[in-house]
Design a protein around this motif. Structure first.
Motif, PDB file in Angstrom:
ATOM      1  N   ASP A 105       0.816  -1.217   0.000  1.00  0.00           N
ATOM      2  CA  ASP A 105       0.000   0.000   0.000  1.00  0.00           C
ATOM      3  C   ASP A 105       0.848   1.265   0.000  1.00  0.00           C
ATOM      4  N   GLU A 106       1.908   1.248   0.786  1.00  0.00           N
ATOM      5  CA  GLU A 106       2.708   2.457   0.950  1.00  0.00           C
ATOM      6  C   GLU A 106       3.708   2.670  -0.172  1.00  0.00           C
ATOM      7  N   TYR A 107       4.237   1.571  -0.703  1.00  0.00           N
ATOM      8  CA  TYR A 107       5.344   1.718  -1.654  1.00  0.00           C
ATOM      9  C   TYR A 107       5.056   1.177  -3.059  1.00  0.00           C
ATOM     10  N   VAL A 108       4.515  -0.035  -3.152  1.00  0.00           N
ATOM     11  CA  VAL A 108       4.454  -0.698  -4.457  1.00  0.00           C
ATOM     12  C   VAL A 108       3.375  -0.109  -5.360  1.00  0.00           C
ATOM     13  N   TYR A 109       2.125  -0.039  -4.878  1.00  0.00           N
ATOM     14  CA  TYR A 109       1.062   0.479  -5.754  1.00  0.00           C
ATOM     15  C   TYR A 109       1.350   1.904  -6.223  1.00  0.00           C
ATOM     16  N   PRO A 110       1.802   2.802  -5.347  1.00  0.00           N
ATOM     17  CA  PRO A 110       2.133   4.152  -5.831  1.00  0.00           C
ATOM     18  C   PRO A 110       3.282   4.158  -6.844  1.00  0.00           C
ATOM     19  N   ALA A 111       4.160   3.141  -6.773  1.00  0.00           N
ATOM     20  CA  ALA A 111       5.318   3.105  -7.669  1.00  0.00           C
ATOM     21  C   ALA A 111       4.971   2.622  -9.067  1.00  0.00           C
ATOM     22  N   GLU A 112       3.791   2.054  -9.263  1.00  0.00           N
ATOM     23  CA  GLU A 112       3.440   1.512 -10.584  1.00  0.00           C
ATOM     24  C   GLU A 112       3.471   2.599 -11.653  1.00  0.00           C
ATOM     25  N   ALA A 113       2.813   3.713 -11.383  1.00  0.00           N
ATOM     26  CA  ALA A 113       2.812   4.807 -12.358  1.00  0.00           C
ATOM     27  C   ALA A 113       4.179   5.463 -12.465  1.00  0.00           C
ATOM     28  N   VAL A 114       4.874   5.563 -11.342  1.00  0.00           N
ATOM     29  CA  VAL A 114       6.212   6.174 -11.335  1.00  0.00           C
ATOM     30  C   VAL A 114       7.167   5.371 -12.204  1.00  0.00           C
ATOM     31  N   ALA A 115       7.097   4.053 -12.101  1.00  0.00           N
ATOM     32  CA  ALA A 115       7.984   3.190 -12.885  1.00  0.00           C
ATOM     33  C   ALA A 115       7.761   3.394 -14.376  1.00  0.00           C
ATOM     34  N   GLU A 116       6.497   3.533 -14.786  1.00  0.00           N
ATOM     35  CA  GLU A 116       6.200   3.747 -16.205  1.00  0.00           C
ATOM     36  C   GLU A 116       6.738   5.094 -16.675  1.00  0.00           C
ATOM     37  N   GLU A 117       6.588   6.115 -15.854  1.00  0.00           N
ATOM     38  CA  GLU A 117       7.089   7.442 -16.218  1.00  0.00           C
ATOM     39  C   GLU A 117       8.613   7.421 -16.336  1.00  0.00           C
TER      40      GLU A 117
ATOM     41  N   LEU B 137      12.501   0.380  -4.212  1.00  0.00           N
ATOM     42  CA  LEU B 137      11.606  -0.622  -3.625  1.00  0.00           C
ATOM     43  C   LEU B 137      12.399  -1.800  -3.062  1.00  0.00           C
ATOM     44  N   LYS B 138      13.394  -2.252  -3.803  1.00  0.00           N
ATOM     45  CA  LYS B 138      14.207  -3.375  -3.351  1.00  0.00           C
ATOM     46  C   LYS B 138      14.945  -3.035  -2.059  1.00  0.00           C
ATOM     47  N   ALA B 139      15.483  -1.829  -2.000  1.00  0.00           N
ATOM     48  CA  ALA B 139      16.210  -1.410  -0.793  1.00  0.00           C
ATOM     49  C   ALA B 139      15.281  -1.359   0.410  1.00  0.00           C
ATOM     50  N   GLU B 140      14.059  -0.849   0.200  1.00  0.00           N
ATOM     51  CA  GLU B 140      13.104  -0.754   1.304  1.00  0.00           C
ATOM     52  C   GLU B 140      12.625  -2.134   1.735  1.00  0.00           C
ATOM     53  N   ALA B 141      12.370  -3.009   0.769  1.00  0.00           N
ATOM     54  CA  ALA B 141      11.936  -4.365   1.107  1.00  0.00           C
ATOM     55  C   ALA B 141      13.007  -5.097   1.910  1.00  0.00           C
TER      56      ALA B 141
END
Length: 407
Positions: free
Chosen positions: A21-33, A51-55
Motif C-alpha cells: 500500500d505504501e510503496y508498491v502500488y504508488p510506484a506503478e505509475a512512477v515506474a512507467e514514467e 523498492l528493493k532497498a526498502e523491502a
C-alpha cells in the motif's frame, strides 16, 4: 484441518500488505514514467531499486527460498499467502522482494545443485539482487512442451581443453533483455544418442558476455514487450565456449534438474495468479459502484452480480487447492504432491483468465487500455496456460495417473 496462518505468516502478511500500500502500488505509475525517460526501455527504473532497498530493510527479502541458509526459511504453506499479495502487482511486487521469476527458479537450482564456486560467483549476487539471470530451455524449432525434444547441443571441445561448446537457438527466454541479466542456465544435449531420452540433457552456466552468445531480439507477448520483467528474448548460442566446471550437477542430469525447478515455479505462478484475480475483482467492484448505465449503477445489474459472485467463489476454491498443494509439498515432497501441482497448474490460469476477462468487460474500452492494469494482467495470466508446460500436457499426465487406479 487448521486453516489459520501461523504467527510468522501473519506477521509477514501484515508487513507486506502495508509495504504494498505504501510503496508498491504508488510506484506503478512512477515506474512507467521513469521507463519512458530511460536510454533503453530494458534498463531498470530507479524506483525499482528503491523498492528493493526498502523491502530488504524491512526483512521482506528472498521469501521464496525455504532453505534458511539462503532465504527466509519459509515453508511453501507460509510463502503462499505472501506470493499471492505480491501477485496483485505482478511487475513490481515480486521484483521488489527479489522473488521474481526466472531468478527464483535459477536461485533454487544453484542452491540445490550448484557447487561452492558456482554459488559464490552467481548465487550470492542473485540473492543480493545485484544481478538478474535467465533460464534457456524453450526452442522455436521443436515442441518444447516435451523437453526431450530440445536440439541445442552441448559438446566437448575437440582441442583437448575439456571445455563445453554450446550451439543452438532459444526463444522466450525470460529476463534476457535486461542488461542486469548476467548469467544463463542453458539446457542442451550432451548425449543426443543416449538410450535414455531423459538422460541426454545437461545444464551449463553460460555468462551473457561469452563470445558466441547473441541476444538477438525481444519477443512480444500479446503485443507487450514486458519491460518490467526484462523481456523475453530470442538467444543464439553459436559455438559459445565455457569451461567444464560450468556444468550444473552432473552430465545427463538436466531433465531431472528441470523437473525439480519447475515444481516450485508452477505453484509460485499459481500463488501470484490468485493475487492477480483479487486485483481484478477489486477493480471490477470499484468500477461497478462508480459507473451508471441505463439509469442505474453497474453494481445493480444482475449480470454484474453473477460475475462478482462467481469470481469470489472461484478464487476461494483456487486458494484452498493451492494451499493444499503447498502443504503437501512441505509434508510429502514435490513428488508426492505431483498430481496436485498439475491440478493447480491446469485450474488456476484458466479460471483467472476468465475473471480478468469479466473485469475487462465491465470496464469497457478502459479494460483494454493502458490506463488500467487489466489488459496486462490478462496477457500474463493467459501466457501461464502455456508457460511451464501447457495445460494439455498436465491434463494428459493427470488423466493417466487417475486411470492407473482402474487398469
Amino acid at each position: 484441518m487448521d486453516f489459520a496462518f501461523d504467527a510468522r505468516t501473519e506477521e509477514l502478511r501484515a508487513k507486506l500488505l502495508a509495504f504494498m500500500d505504501e510503496y508498491v502500488y504508488p510506484a506503478e505509475a512512477v515506474a512507467e514514467e521513469q521507463r519512458a525517460a530511460l536510454a533503453s526501455p530494458w534498463d531498470t527504473p530507479a524506483v525499482v531499486e528503491e523498492l528493493k532497498a526498502e523491502a530488504r530493510r524491512q526483512g521482506l527479502w528472498n521469501l521464496f527460498l525455504p532453505d534458511a541458509e539462503y532465504g527466509a526459511g519459509l515453508t511453501n504453506l507460509q510463502y503462499a499467502p505472501l506470493a499471492e499479495i505480491t501477485g496483485r502487482s505482478p511487475h513490481l511486487g515480486p521484483t521488489a522482494l527479489n522473488c521474481a521469476a526466472p531468478d527464483t527458479g535459477n536461485m533454487e537450482v544453484l542452491a540445490q545443485f550448484g557447487d561452492d564456486a558456482q554459488k559464490k560467483q552467481w548465487l550470492e549476487p542473485l540473492l543480493a539482487g545485484e544481478i538478474r539471470s535467465a533460464f534457456a530451455m524453450t526452442e522455436p524449432e521443436v515442441a518444447s512442451s516435451d523437453a526431450t525434444n530440445i536440439t541445442t547441443y552441448i559438446e566437448r571441445a575437440s582441442d583437448g581443453t575439456g571445455d563445453y561448446v554450446i550451439t543452438g537457438r532459444k526463444w522466450y527466454i525470460s529476463g534476457a533483455m535486461n542488461p542486469d541479466c548476467k548469467i544463463f542456465i542453458v539446457m542442451g544435449k550432451t548425449d543426443p544418442d543416449g538410450t535414455d531420452i531423459r538422460r541426454q540433457q545437461s545444464m551449463v552456466l553460460v555468462p551473457r558476455d561469452t563470445p558466441g552468445v547473441t541476444v538477438k531480439r525481444a519477443m512480444k507477448v500479446f503485443g507487450y514487450e514486458d519491460h518490467s520483467h526484462g523481456g523475453h528474448a530470442e538467444v543464439v548460442f553459436d559455438h559459445a565456449r565455457v569451461p567444464v566446471t560450468n556444468l550444473v550437477g552432473e552430465e545427463g542430469g538436466g531433465f531431472a534438474i528441470a523437473q525439480a525447478r519447475l515444481g516450485p515455479g508452477r505453484i509460485h505462478h499459481c500463488m501470484r495468479l490468485i493475487g492477480m484475480a483479487e486485483r481484478a475483482i477489486e477493480l471490477m467492484c470499484r468500477r461497478a459502484v462508480s459507473r451508471q448505465a441505463f439509469g442505474k449503477a453497474l453494481a445493480q445489474q444482475g449480470v454484474v452480480h453473477n460475475w462478482i459472485a462467481d469470481a469470489r467463489v472461484t478464487v476461494e476454491q483456487l486458494r484452498l487447492l493451492v494451499l493444499k498443494t503447498a502443504w503437501l509439498m512441505d509434508t510429502v515432497g514435490n513428488r508426492g504432491a505431483h498430481a496436485e501441482i498439475q491440478a493447480i497448474k491446469i485450474a488456476t490460469p484458466r479460471a483467472v483468465v476468465d475473471i480478468i476477462d469479466r473485469a475487462i468487460q465491465l470496464h469497457g474500452a478502459g479494460g483494454v487500455s493502458q490506463d488500467f492494469p487489466l489488459a496486462d494482467l490478462y496477457a500474463g495470466a493467459r501466457t501461464l496456460m502455456i508457460a511451464d508446460g501447457p495445460d494439455e500436457v498436465h491434463q494428459r499426465s493427470l488423466a493417466r495417473r487417475e486411470l492407473k487406479k482402474y487398469l
